[in-house]
Design a protein around this motif. Structure first.
Motif, mmCIF file in Angstrom:
data_model
loop_
_atom_site.group_PDB
_atom_site.id
_atom_site.type_symbol
_atom_site.label_atom_id
_atom_site.label_comp_id
_atom_site.label_asym_id
_atom_site.label_seq_id
_atom_site.Cartn_x
_atom_site.Cartn_y
_atom_site.Cartn_z
ATOM 1 N N UNK A 83 0.838 -1.204 0.000
ATOM 2 C CA UNK A 83 0.000 0.000 0.000
ATOM 3 C C UNK A 83 0.871 1.251 0.000
ATOM 4 N N UNK A 84 1.884 1.261 0.851
ATOM 5 C CA UNK A 84 2.789 2.414 0.903
ATOM 6 C C UNK A 84 3.510 2.628 -0.433
ATOM 7 N N UNK A 85 3.984 1.549 -1.024
ATOM 8 C CA UNK A 85 4.677 1.669 -2.308
ATOM 9 C C UNK A 85 3.750 2.219 -3.385
ATOM 10 N N UNK A 86 2.504 1.789 -3.362
ATOM 11 C CA UNK A 86 1.538 2.287 -4.342
ATOM 12 C C UNK A 86 1.341 3.799 -4.186
ATOM 13 N N UNK A 87 1.233 4.257 -2.947
ATOM 14 C CA UNK A 87 1.062 5.690 -2.702
ATOM 15 C C UNK A 87 2.297 6.474 -3.134
ATOM 16 N N UNK A 88 3.465 5.928 -2.874
ATOM 17 C CA UNK A 88 4.705 6.624 -3.233
ATOM 18 C C UNK A 88 4.920 6.673 -4.743
#
Length: 279
Positions: free
Chosen positions: A157-162
């Motif tokens: 999820x974090x990677x997708x946001x970044x």
């Protein structure tokens, strides 16, 4: 035997009528036991009806429905639109169908792993990722997951946001998903200390200052961290969480909308928690 067959599946997925049950007793009812058999028949009908309305059969039907959407449609499809619509449907089922354990089923082993795999597969498609984050947000709860089960998906999820900082819907849904991770014991410590996830939340809030819904999801995430990870107060302040709370408090104060009122309350609580001196 009839009730067991109904619970086991097969043709029993079709509701059995009272006539069908009574028909099974034809030839075995004698004048001496007719009253007793009528009572047993009535109880059989009630049991089968209860099985059709809930219980094991209801859960099995729900599992089949989830698997058909997740594995039969989403996992196999090469069309982004089909994948996005399937994820959206599952997310809606998890949030709207309170009488069925959709959220619990989605969070079970291979299904959650499949959601993570789908997000990796479609990592360049923000529309698909947005609905996947929304599904995660609607499915997770504190009695369904453990920190060990959430860590991998948390990173995704974090990677997708970044990777997609300019996608407002993805940033909003991502913040919503992150909030749910923090209710799992241990996940918030991993998020703060190892993943540097705080900057992702504050960056999203700063990038979309006019998006009320995103600010709301961001405040919920920060507030959840303040509650579940009190030892991380210095990191929260350093990452700009206090600054964001002050900014949204000023922007929303006096706004009569329900979202603005919630944002104001959350921001005030965040400021209080981050400025209070530990004894």
């Amino acid at each position: 035997q009839l009730i067991q067959t109904s619970n086991d599946g097969g043709d029993s997925h079709k509701k059995m009528t009272q006539d069908e049950v009574v028909g099974q007793f034809d030839g075995c009812i004698s004048p001496e036991n007719e009253e007793e058999m009528e009572r047993v028949t009535a109880e059989s009908v009630q049991s089968i009806q209860a099985s059709n309305d809930g219980g094991d059969l209801h859960e099995k039907t729900t599992q089949n429905e989830v698997d058909e959407i997740l594995f039969g449609i989403i996992w196999k499809s090469a069309e982004a639109e089909v994948v996005m619509e399937g994820l959206e449907e599952l997310a809606d089922l998890c949030s709207e169908k309170e009488d069925a354990p959709y959220a619990l089923i989605v969070c079970q082993g291979r299904r959650l792993a499949a959601v993570a795999g789908i997000m990796n597969k479609w990592s360049r498609n923000p529309a698909v990722l947005s609905q996947a984050c929304r599904l995660v947000s609607n499915a997770l709860s504190d009695d369904q997951m453990s920190a060990a089960n959430t860590v991998g998906l948390l990173e995704i999820v974090l990677n997708a946001m970044r990777e997609h900082p300019n996608e407002e819907l993805l940033q909003k849904c991502g913040c919503g998903a992150l909030t749910k991770f923090f209710i799992v014991e241990g996940a918030e410590e991993h998020f703060v200390s190892k993943l540097d996830g705080l900057a992702t939340i504050t960056a999203a809030m700063q990038h979309f200052p006019c998006s009320t819904s995103l600010q709301l999801f961001g405040c919920r995430a920060i507030d959840s961290l303040c509650i579940n990870s009190p030892k991380s107060k210095d990191q929260l302040v350093h990452a700009g969480c206090l600054e964001r709370a002050v900014a949204v408090f000023r922007a929303c104060k006096g706004n009569p909308s329900d979202d603005a009122k919630e944002i104001t309350a959350l921001a005030h609580r965040i400021m209080s928690r981050l400025t209070t001196t530990d004894e």
